[in-house]
Write a protein that holds these residues in place. Structure first.
Motif, PDB file in Angstrom:
ATOM      1  N   PRO A   2      39.807  51.973  45.683  1.00 19.25           N
ATOM      2  CA  PRO A   2      40.508  50.980  45.348  1.00 19.25           C
ATOM      3  C   PRO A   2      41.550  51.181  44.216  1.00 19.25           C
ATOM      4  CG  PRO A   2      38.442  50.141  44.531  1.00 19.25           C
ATOM      5  CD  PRO A   2      38.268  51.486  45.366  1.00 19.25           C
ATOM      6  N   TYR A   3      42.767  50.749  44.545  1.00 19.10           N
ATOM      7  CA  TYR A   3      43.738  50.323  43.307  1.00 19.10           C
ATOM      8  C   TYR A   3      42.941  49.437  42.261  1.00 19.10           C
ATOM      9  CZ  TYR A   3      47.034  52.619  46.283  1.00 19.10           C
ATOM     10  OH  TYR A   3      47.705  53.267  47.285  1.00 19.10           O
ATOM     11  N   ARG A   4      43.423  50.055  40.898  1.00 22.67           N
ATOM     12  CA  ARG A   4      42.877  49.457  39.609  1.00 22.67           C
ATOM     13  C   ARG A   4      43.836  48.557  39.099  1.00 22.67           C
ATOM     14  NH1 ARG A   4      42.222  53.254  36.307  1.00 22.67           N
ATOM     15  NH2 ARG A   4      40.179  52.604  35.516  1.00 22.67           N
ATOM     16  N   GLU A  23      41.669  40.168  44.400  1.00 24.97           N
ATOM     17  CA  GLU A  23      40.419  40.895  45.201  1.00 24.97           C
ATOM     18  C   GLU A  23      40.191  40.300  46.531  1.00 24.97           C
ATOM     19  OE1 GLU A  23      37.326  40.768  42.299  1.00 24.97           O
ATOM     20  OE2 GLU A  23      38.102  42.281  41.233  1.00 24.97           O
ATOM     21  N   GLU A  25      41.939  40.970  48.576  1.00 27.02           N
ATOM     22  CA  GLU A  25      42.368  42.438  49.311  1.00 27.02           C
ATOM     23  C   GLU A  25      41.568  43.467  48.983  1.00 27.02           C
ATOM     24  OE1 GLU A  25      43.602  45.281  51.378  1.00 27.02           O
ATOM     25  OE2 GLU A  25      44.946  43.668  51.643  1.00 27.02           O
ATOM     26  N   PRO A  26      40.584  43.937  49.991  1.00 31.74           N
ATOM     27  CA  PRO A  26      39.670  44.995  49.615  1.00 31.74           C
ATOM     28  C   PRO A  26      40.049  46.185  48.973  1.00 31.74           C
ATOM     29  CG  PRO A  26      39.110  44.375  51.812  1.00 31.74           C
ATOM     30  CD  PRO A  26      40.708  43.654  51.327  1.00 31.74           C
ATOM     31  N   ALA A  27      41.275  46.598  48.898  1.00 30.23           N
ATOM     32  CA  ALA A  27      41.987  47.774  48.638  1.00 30.23           C
ATOM     33  C   ALA A  27      42.260  47.497  47.208  1.00 30.23           C
ATOM     34  CB  ALA A  27      43.129  48.163  49.128  1.00 30.23           C
ATOM     35  N   PHE A  28      42.207  46.381  46.535  1.00 34.19           N
ATOM     36  CA  PHE A  28      42.263  46.114  45.152  1.00 34.19           C
ATOM     37  C   PHE A  28      41.072  45.650  44.285  1.00 34.19           C
ATOM     38  CE2 PHE A  28      46.737  44.282  46.918  1.00 34.19           C
ATOM     39  CZ  PHE A  28      47.047  45.875  47.267  1.00 34.19           C
ATOM     40  N   LYS A  29      41.055  46.201  42.990  1.00 35.51           N
ATOM     41  CA  LYS A  29      39.924  45.899  42.175  1.00 35.51           C
ATOM     42  C   LYS A  29      40.499  45.493  40.663  1.00 35.51           C
ATOM     43  CE  LYS A  29      35.627  45.997  40.443  1.00 35.51           C
ATOM     44  NZ  LYS A  29      34.815  44.581  40.636  1.00 35.51           N
ATOM     45  N   ARG A 124      49.807  39.726  46.310  1.00 33.89           N
ATOM     46  CA  ARG A 124      49.205  40.800  47.114  1.00 33.89           C
ATOM     47  C   ARG A 124      50.327  41.801  47.585  1.00 33.89           C
ATOM     48  NH1 ARG A 124      45.288  36.960  48.116  1.00 33.89           N
ATOM     49  NH2 ARG A 124      46.021  36.287  50.303  1.00 33.89           N
ATOM     50  N   LYS A 128      50.964  45.611  46.862  1.00 38.70           N
ATOM     51  CA  LYS A 128      51.109  46.640  47.802  1.00 38.70           C
ATOM     52  C   LYS A 128      52.504  47.658  48.017  1.00 38.70           C
ATOM     53  CE  LYS A 128      48.205  44.298  51.378  1.00 38.70           C
ATOM     54  NZ  LYS A 128      48.046  43.506  52.484  1.00 38.70           N
TER      55      LYS A 128
END
Length: 482
Positions: A2-4, A23, A25-29, A124, A128
């Motif tokens: 994931p993107y930090r 969070e 969005e699963p791709a973001f942490k 989000r 992206k």
């Protein structure tokens, strides 16, 4: 992986809300949080996040001061969270000038759950877009690095090779420049290299008629062989006649973006000078403030405030045309943007109001929440018309609506500009204007775009006369309008 993300806000409650929204969005942490700008700078150095969300108003070090340090020491995408009070709006506009990727309006404790969900969706989407832009930029930089700096032998390898040679053979290579001259330069080197100027004694004499004959003999080449950039739109390069040339002092031909207008500008170059009447510069006909013959329309979105500053600051106060602008922005922010640009440029920049008569040397920014149209007024004048009709592609004001209002205004020479922004807003209507025969169309090139979405869409539709970096758009507008 994931993107930090790092979240910076002085409120623990707000840090929690923003973290939860990101969070989804699963791709973001969310990798870390900070309570003020000073902590943020320390955390960025330690964690190296991919992106930061930054509150504007914080104690100890506010978001604006932190942004300056981040852009200087650790450049990365920053999304500002702005309050809607006057100070927060003003500082957000300044943050966008300093290089912030974009902003969203900060939710409050009284914000409804529906509005909070909307803030989360917008946040989000911006993350992206920022990550996609970063990927594209990193890929371009890597490709450029490989072209400009291919792998070379190390200093140690070179030294060892020299030592291995017999002393008698160590000599300068024969005619290395000849071999190099036959190879094309890599793009970045070619762009940065300066042409070697001929000495005065070796300067060839220039026969204007020979040059014109050569130009007519190569109709499809856009005069690229004569030292000027070729048009980005091949179909615009058409044969020209002698009567379609305007000579000003020295000769360097630029392709006409619209052959129907019949003008090819001549600009200074080092080729040589002309004498006699051929060297006389044609003086532009001055028009009154309200009796203008041209109009410029600029559309932009993400990254727009900084882009608008770069374009408008290169346009003089006596610019003989009005400029109408749509920047996708909510209410209050557009007024602050107009005030800021007015203080930084020679032009008069104002937020448009209903029924304003357009005058040259003035830029009109569409107010947030209203569509801006240009309509005929009385006695040959033109005025603004604001409407509350439905948003177009989610935007009000909308670039498309403003562009569309220019379609029937065929008495004016229309110059259409599309700058940085997400999506494809403005591109389809620019295509319609282009096919209707507007004087010129501009798109910001990828190298300076915050987001190369809107300009790229127009370029792909093949409706752009000039594809230019930001610092060249203002001067080119002055040239084509004057």
């Amino acid at each position: 992986m994931p993107y930090r993300i790092m979240v910076v806000d002085d409120s623990a409650f707000m840090r929690k809300i923003i973290t939860d929204l990101i969070e989804q969005e699963p791709a973001f942490k969310v990798e870390g949080t900070a309570r003020n700008g000073r902590e943020a700078i320390e955390q960025i150095a330690a964690l190296s996040p991919d992106l930061v969300t930054m509150d504007v108003e914080m104690p100890e070090m506010n978001g604006l001061d932190a942004l300056k340090e981040i852009m200087k020491k650790h450049p990365l995408p920053v999304i500002m969270l702005s309050g809607i009070n006057e100070q927060g709006v003003r500082e957000t506009i300044m943050a966008l000038e300093l290089g912030a990727f974009d902003f969203i309006r900060k939710p409050s404790a009284t914000t409804s759950s529906h509005d909070i969900d909307e803030v989360g969706r917008e946040l989000r989407e911006q993350i992206k877009a920022a990550m996609l832009t970063k990927q594209r930029r990193d890929a371009r930089a890597e490709a450029l690095r490989q072209v400009v700096a291919p792998e070379l032998p190390t200093v140690a390898h070179k030294a060892a090779a020299e030592e291995a040679k017999p002393q008698a053979q160590i000599a300068p290579p024969a005619a290395p420049l000849e071999a190099a001259a036959s190879q094309p330069l890599p793009p970045a080197k070619a762009q940065g290299a300066q042409p070697k100027r001929p000495t005065k004694t070796s300067l060839p004499s220039l026969d204007i008629r020979q040059v014109l004959d050569k130009a007519k003999a190569a109709p499809g080449k856009g005069f690229g062989e004569m030292g000027r950039r070729q048009s980005m739109t091949p179909e615009r390069n058409q044969p020209i006649g002698d009567s379609e040339l305007k000579v000003s002092g020295v000769l360097s031909l630029t392709p006409n973006p619209n052959p129907s207008r019949g003008t090819v500008q001549a600009e200074p170059s080092f080729l040589g000078t002309l004498s006699g009447t051929e060297a006389a510069r044609e003086r532009p006909v001055k028009s009154s403030k309200t009796g203008f013959t041209d109009i410029v329309a600029i559309g932009t979105s993400t990254g727009g405030p900084k882009a608008l500053k770069a374009v408008l600051e290169k346009i003089p106060a006596d610019f003989p045309a009005p400029i109408v602008i749509v920047q996708h922005m909510p209410p209050n922010f557009t007024k602050s943007l107009a005030q800021r640009l007015n203080s930084l440029t020679d032009l008069t920049v104002i937020e448009a109001e209903e029924g304003m008569e357009l005058v040259s040397g003035t830029a009109y920014i569409a107010p947030g929440g209203f569509h801006l149209n240009v309509v005929p007024g009385v006695a040959g004048a033109y005025r603004t018309h604001l409407t509350k009709q439905e948003p177009c592609n989610g935007h009000r004001p909308s670039v498309d609506v403003m562009y569309e209002s220019l379609l029937p205004l065929q008495a004016l020479k229309r110059h259409i500009v599309l700058l940085t922004g997400m999506g494809s807003d403005g591109a389809k209507v620019m295509k319609r204007l282009y096919e209707a025969g507007v004087t010129s169309t501009f798109a910001e090139s990828e190298e300076t775009c915050v987001v190369f979405g809107m300009p790229r869409s127009a370029i792909e539709l093949k409706c752009v006369s000039y594809v230019l970096p930001l610092h060249e758009i203002g001067p080119k507008l002055v040239q084509v309008v004057k």
